[in-house]
Design an enzyme around this catalytic site. Sequence first.
Site, PDB file in Angstrom:
ATOM      1  N   VAL A  24      -3.463 -73.247  68.265  1.00 21.91           N
ATOM      2  CA  VAL A  24      -2.042 -72.903  68.308  1.00 21.91           C
ATOM      3  C   VAL A  24      -1.509 -72.999  69.737  1.00 21.91           C
ATOM      4  CG1 VAL A  24      -0.338 -71.070  67.924  1.00 21.91           C
ATOM      5  CG2 VAL A  24      -2.152 -71.460  66.246  1.00 21.91           C
ATOM      6  N   THR A 102      -3.460 -65.715  71.475  1.00 22.33           N
ATOM      7  CA  THR A 102      -4.808 -65.283  71.126  1.00 22.33           C
ATOM      8  C   THR A 102      -4.763 -64.385  69.885  1.00 22.33           C
ATOM      9  OG1 THR A 102      -4.858 -63.163  72.326  1.00 22.33           O
ATOM     10  CG2 THR A 102      -5.270 -65.172  73.609  1.00 22.33           C
ATOM     11  N   SER A 103      -5.935 -63.931  69.479  1.00 22.89           N
ATOM     12  CA  SER A 103      -6.008 -62.878  68.453  1.00 22.89           C
ATOM     13  C   SER A 103      -6.709 -61.675  69.065  1.00 22.89           C
ATOM     14  CB  SER A 103      -6.764 -63.371  67.219  1.00 22.89           C
ATOM     15  OG  SER A 103      -8.079 -63.784  67.568  1.00 22.89           O
ATOM     16  N   GLU A 153       7.729 -63.573  65.193  1.00 23.57           N
ATOM     17  CA  GLU A 153       7.999 -64.280  63.940  1.00 23.57           C
ATOM     18  C   GLU A 153       6.731 -64.880  63.335  1.00 23.57           C
ATOM     19  OE1 GLU A 153       9.713 -64.924  60.906  1.00 23.57           O
ATOM     20  OE2 GLU A 153      11.434 -65.069  62.272  1.00 23.57           O
ATOM     21  N   VAL A 156       3.743 -63.452  60.616  1.00 17.53           N
ATOM     22  CA  VAL A 156       3.814 -63.470  59.146  1.00 17.53           C
ATOM     23  C   VAL A 156       4.423 -64.801  58.713  1.00 17.53           C
ATOM     24  CG1 VAL A 156       4.688 -62.352  57.058  1.00 17.53           C
ATOM     25  CG2 VAL A 156       4.153 -60.964  59.081  1.00 17.53           C
ATOM     26  N   ALA A 158       3.581 -67.862  59.635  1.00 17.87           N
ATOM     27  CA  ALA A 158       3.576 -68.916  60.652  1.00 17.87           C
ATOM     28  C   ALA A 158       5.013 -69.257  61.064  1.00 17.87           C
ATOM     29  CB  ALA A 158       2.824 -70.150  60.157  1.00 17.87           C
ATOM     30  N   GLY A 215     -11.449 -75.996  55.870  1.00 14.88           N
ATOM     31  CA  GLY A 215     -10.951 -75.242  57.010  1.00 14.88           C
ATOM     32  C   GLY A 215      -9.897 -74.216  56.669  1.00 14.88           C
ATOM     33  N   GLU A 218     -11.785 -68.527  57.171  1.00 17.43           N
ATOM     34  CA  GLU A 218     -12.502 -68.249  58.406  1.00 17.43           C
ATOM     35  C   GLU A 218     -13.939 -68.750  58.245  1.00 17.43           C
ATOM     36  OE1 GLU A 218     -11.223 -66.969  61.156  1.00 17.43           O
ATOM     37  OE2 GLU A 218      -9.233 -66.701  60.273  1.00 17.43           O
ATOM     38  N   ASP A 229      -6.202 -59.480  56.267  1.00 16.32           N
ATOM     39  CA  ASP A 229      -5.132 -60.304  56.823  1.00 16.32           C
ATOM     40  C   ASP A 229      -3.802 -60.009  56.138  1.00 16.32           C
ATOM     41  OD1 ASP A 229      -4.120 -62.710  58.392  1.00 16.32           O
ATOM     42  OD2 ASP A 229      -3.755 -63.393  56.344  1.00 16.32           O
ATOM     43  N   LYS A 233      -0.229 -58.142  57.620  1.00 20.19           N
ATOM     44  CA  LYS A 233       1.122 -58.697  57.483  1.00 20.19           C
ATOM     45  C   LYS A 233       2.060 -57.708  56.798  1.00 20.19           C
ATOM     46  CE  LYS A 233      -0.683 -63.394  57.525  1.00 20.19           C
ATOM     47  NZ  LYS A 233      -1.103 -64.567  56.751  1.00 20.19           N
TER      48      LYS A 233
END
Length: 372
Positions: A24, A102-103, A153, A156, A158, A215, A218, A229, A233
């Site tokens: 990303v 990042t996450s 934004e 949730v 993308a 892909g 995960e 996940d 959200k």
Amino acid sequence: MTSALNLALTAKTFRVAVVGVGLVGSEFIRQLLAFPAPSPFRLVSLSSSKATVFDPDGLSITSSDWTSALAGSGRKPDLQTLLSELSALVKPGQEVVLVDNTSSNDVAAFYPQFLKFGVNVITPNKKAFSSELSLYEQILAASLDSGARFLNEATVGAGLPVISTLKDLVATGDKVLKIEGVFSGTMSYIFNEFSTGKTGGPSFSSVVSVAREKGYTEPHPADDLNGADVARKLTILSRFIPSLRAALPNGYQSVSTKSLVPPELEGITSGDEFIQRLPEFDAHFDKMRAEAAEEGKVLRFAGVVDVQAGIIKADLEKYSIAHPFATALGGSDNIIMFHTERYGARPLVVQGAGAGAAVTAMGVLSDLLKLV
């Protein structure tokens, strides 16, 4: 959306620091560097997990050489140093923006400090906005105190306008009654393939295996199947609804979440071993699919924020084969329905690709444009 005319006429300049240059982050850099001139944006810093570069006047980089410039910097990243460098750039007519791609929990924990010193924060990182309420309240307080904004934004859906739609509904006085949707691209793909309204079909384990190969999951599929996940959200969305802002003190861990990971497989740390063992539980999922089909329904892993009932949950639900969650979804699409007083008879629906580097980076860039 900010028009090209507004960009050309703005007297402001924007010093942008990017943390995280993975899929990303790299795509965001590409999109930002491709912005037509005259651009008010200046990239002043890039940081990976191993290196960082900084130039207060703007980095002399292109889309073809920024990776080598970063790799050859010889300088290790440090958030406290970056905070000092960016806060020194904040002045009238010059906005400073931290873009966190990042996450990382560590980067998220720094948001209140960046905001306190006037640095705007834009991110697709869900951690800060879906964890403990105390961190979220620190972010709100710092933003209100300094006037710096946080925009998320892309956390949730993308690039889909999910959060901006909810903000607009609330800001204009509409009353949100319920939000429901298929929020996970991974879960969307799995159940679009697995449950089509027929009693039979491919095994659950085979669909998950294919999703992993493509892909969509995960590396360890349990990280998708555990529902966390989706719970994150839902937490993010619920906190934009005034009556629910404090409803989840422990963030996503306070959400009623149905994990699809068989209890016997919860301790498996290897994604490969998990895939090898998952066929042992196919009969369980086959039975649920058959039961739904006999009722004329399909299975979908959905998230629900029921404002009136005070229920926030992520669960495997049954929907009629005529429901949009059964008919309108394809591939790994997201679909979110807003039931409000104004949109009473027919809900407001947002639908489209909810994952992928290009659309996620677009969501991040759209937030940057909102600062202009």
